[in-house]
Design a protein around this motif. Structure first.
Motif, mmCIF file in Angstrom:
data_model
loop_
_atom_site.group_PDB
_atom_site.id
_atom_site.type_symbol
_atom_site.label_atom_id
_atom_site.label_comp_id
_atom_site.label_asym_id
_atom_site.label_seq_id
_atom_site.Cartn_x
_atom_site.Cartn_y
_atom_site.Cartn_z
ATOM 1 N N ASP A 270 29.389 51.314 32.973
ATOM 2 C CA ASP A 270 29.079 49.895 32.885
ATOM 3 C C ASP A 270 27.800 49.738 32.062
ATOM 4 O OD1 ASP A 270 27.110 50.778 34.618
ATOM 5 O OD2 ASP A 270 27.774 49.567 36.324
ATOM 6 N N ALA A 271 27.274 48.531 32.005
ATOM 7 C CA ALA A 271 26.097 48.266 31.183
ATOM 8 C C ALA A 271 24.898 49.103 31.621
ATOM 9 C CB ALA A 271 25.756 46.781 31.224
ATOM 10 N N GLU A 272 24.682 49.207 32.915
ATOM 11 C CA GLU A 272 23.523 49.935 33.421
ATOM 12 C C GLU A 272 23.597 51.414 33.054
ATOM 13 O OE1 GLU A 272 21.272 50.884 37.687
ATOM 14 O OE2 GLU A 272 22.790 49.306 37.557
ATOM 15 N N SER A 299 32.591 45.160 33.332
ATOM 16 C CA SER A 299 31.229 44.978 32.831
ATOM 17 C C SER A 299 31.268 44.426 31.408
ATOM 18 C CB SER A 299 30.478 46.320 32.863
ATOM 19 O OG SER A 299 29.170 46.187 32.369
ATOM 20 N N LYS A 302 27.917 41.430 27.197
ATOM 21 C CA LYS A 302 26.657 40.689 27.312
ATOM 22 C C LYS A 302 25.699 41.357 28.287
ATOM 23 C CE LYS A 302 24.619 36.134 27.948
ATOM 24 N NZ LYS A 302 23.459 36.708 28.675
ATOM 25 N N ASP A 303 26.215 41.971 29.347
ATOM 26 C CA ASP A 303 25.337 42.672 30.287
ATOM 27 C C ASP A 303 24.593 43.802 29.581
ATOM 28 O OD1 ASP A 303 26.307 40.985 32.193
ATOM 29 O OD2 ASP A 303 27.424 42.500 33.313
ATOM 30 N N ASP A 306 21.939 42.321 27.187
ATOM 31 C CA ASP A 306 20.745 41.879 27.903
ATOM 32 C C ASP A 306 19.831 43.066 28.229
ATOM 33 O OD1 ASP A 306 21.655 39.292 27.795
ATOM 34 O OD2 ASP A 306 22.415 39.269 29.863
ATOM 35 N N LEU A 307 20.421 44.180 28.647
ATOM 36 C CA LEU A 307 19.622 45.358 28.975
ATOM 37 C C LEU A 307 18.994 45.970 27.724
ATOM 38 C CD1 LEU A 307 21.862 47.085 31.677
ATOM 39 C CD2 LEU A 307 19.764 45.769 32.025
#
Length: 330
Positions: A270-272, A299, A302-303, A306-307
């Protein structure tokens, strides 16, 4: 954790002067070799453009076209259209939400396929039926077994090279020389879930790739393709062998099975986790792919964006829409 040894497992010579159509005419009477696709938008290095002599075109999902010195490599071919479904495991299907930027039967000549794993959203039934059987494919031992064994295929593929993790193949195509090394990757975390998966064979083994393009200088241009993987400990060994990476293609999406509304298991970053990989590999440029093409992706891009902004990395990430092309210098 010590750096693993890289084992040279194969030497391949590709004929790029006489590449035949990527599809079998008998499978599709309308099959034809298309011209080199015109990109929707050109993009270059955000801070150091100039001297571009190679391109990467984003087709959709994890499908890209890498072109350099007359050589064209295709990654994870998936050419189904919006509304089509793929099988991802026992009782798990996914619906495609987007269209590829170019139809399969209009591809330009393809000289090599890099297949990260044997999953239908990376090598769909249409592709499996229509690709010519002598097209060189580099993939996992698991996928190679399925592609080359008559038990699974009425007409097996005949030019498949299997690379296990940390095995490499040196490839020469006219005046283009490069090396492909299989990188670690896992659909499931190490532990009980991994043992269960191996026992039932629900999710196939997967590779990432390190593609090294050797130009006039001794130092190669390195492209790391993450493949479908989670942020597992094995990835931490990559910078030990490859302390500098020029370009990274990261598979995102947070693929969740059986569905995002029933999130029993996440099998891609995912983004994280994606931003963790950016920090770990620290490439000059990152391009996210594999993030919104199927309804099992939880996910959104955009996530990740943003990160990236929060980490102050906007000048090190390039975003491509389907059909866009990134030009770079080897």
């Amino acid at each position: 954790m010590s750096a693993p040894n890289i084992k040279l497992a194969a030497n391949l010579t590709l004929d790029v002067a006489d590449a035949r159509p990527p599809t079998k005419p008998e499978a599709n009477a309308q099959a034809q070799v298309g011209p080199v696709p015109i990109p929707h938008e050109h993009k270059v290095h955000p801070t150091n453009p100039g001297g571009e002599n190679a391109t990467l075109t984003f087709v959709g999902t994890a499908t890209t076209l890498l072109e350099w010195r007359g050589l064209r490599i295709m990654t994870d071919p998936n050419f189904l259209h919006a509304g089509d479904h793929v099988h991802l495991g026992p009782g798990v299907t996914a619906k495609r939400l987007t269209n590829p930027s170019i139809p399969l039967n209009q591809l330009p000549p393809i000289h090599l396929v890099l297949l990260s794993h044997y999953h239908e959203d990376h090598f769909d039934k249409l592709v499996e039926d229509r690709l010519r059987r002598d097209l060189p494919i580099v993939t996992t031992p698991h996928a190679a077994h399925h592609l080359t064994t008559a038990q699974y295929k009425g007409e097996p593929f005949t030019a498949v090279t299997a690379l296990d993790t940390w095995e490499a193949a040196d490839i020469i195509a006219r005046d283009a020389k490069f090396r492909v090394t299989a990188m670690p990757g896992k659909h499931v975390q190490t532990g009980m879930m991994e043992m269960v998966n191996k026992a039932i064979g629900a999710l196939p083994p997967t590779n990432g790739w390190m593609v090294e393009l050797f130009g006039a200088e001794r130092k190669p241009y390195r492209i790391y393709i993450s493949g479908d993987t989670l942020m597992v400990d094995e990835l931490k060994t990559i910078p030990q062998n490859f302390p500098h990476v020029d370009l990274m293609l990261v598979h995102l999406g947070g693929t969740t099975i059986p569905a995002p509304n029933i999130p029993l298991l996440m099998v891609t970053m995912d983004a994280e986790q994606g931003i963790q990989l950016v920090h770990l590999i620290n490439p000059d440029v990152t391009i996210p792919i594999h993030y919104d093409d199927y309804d099992v992706f939880k996910s959104p891009l955009k996530d990740f964006q943003d990160l990236v902004t929060q980490a102050g990395l906007d000048q090190k990430v390039v975003y491509l829409n389907r059909g866009d092309q990134y030009s770079f210098k080897v």
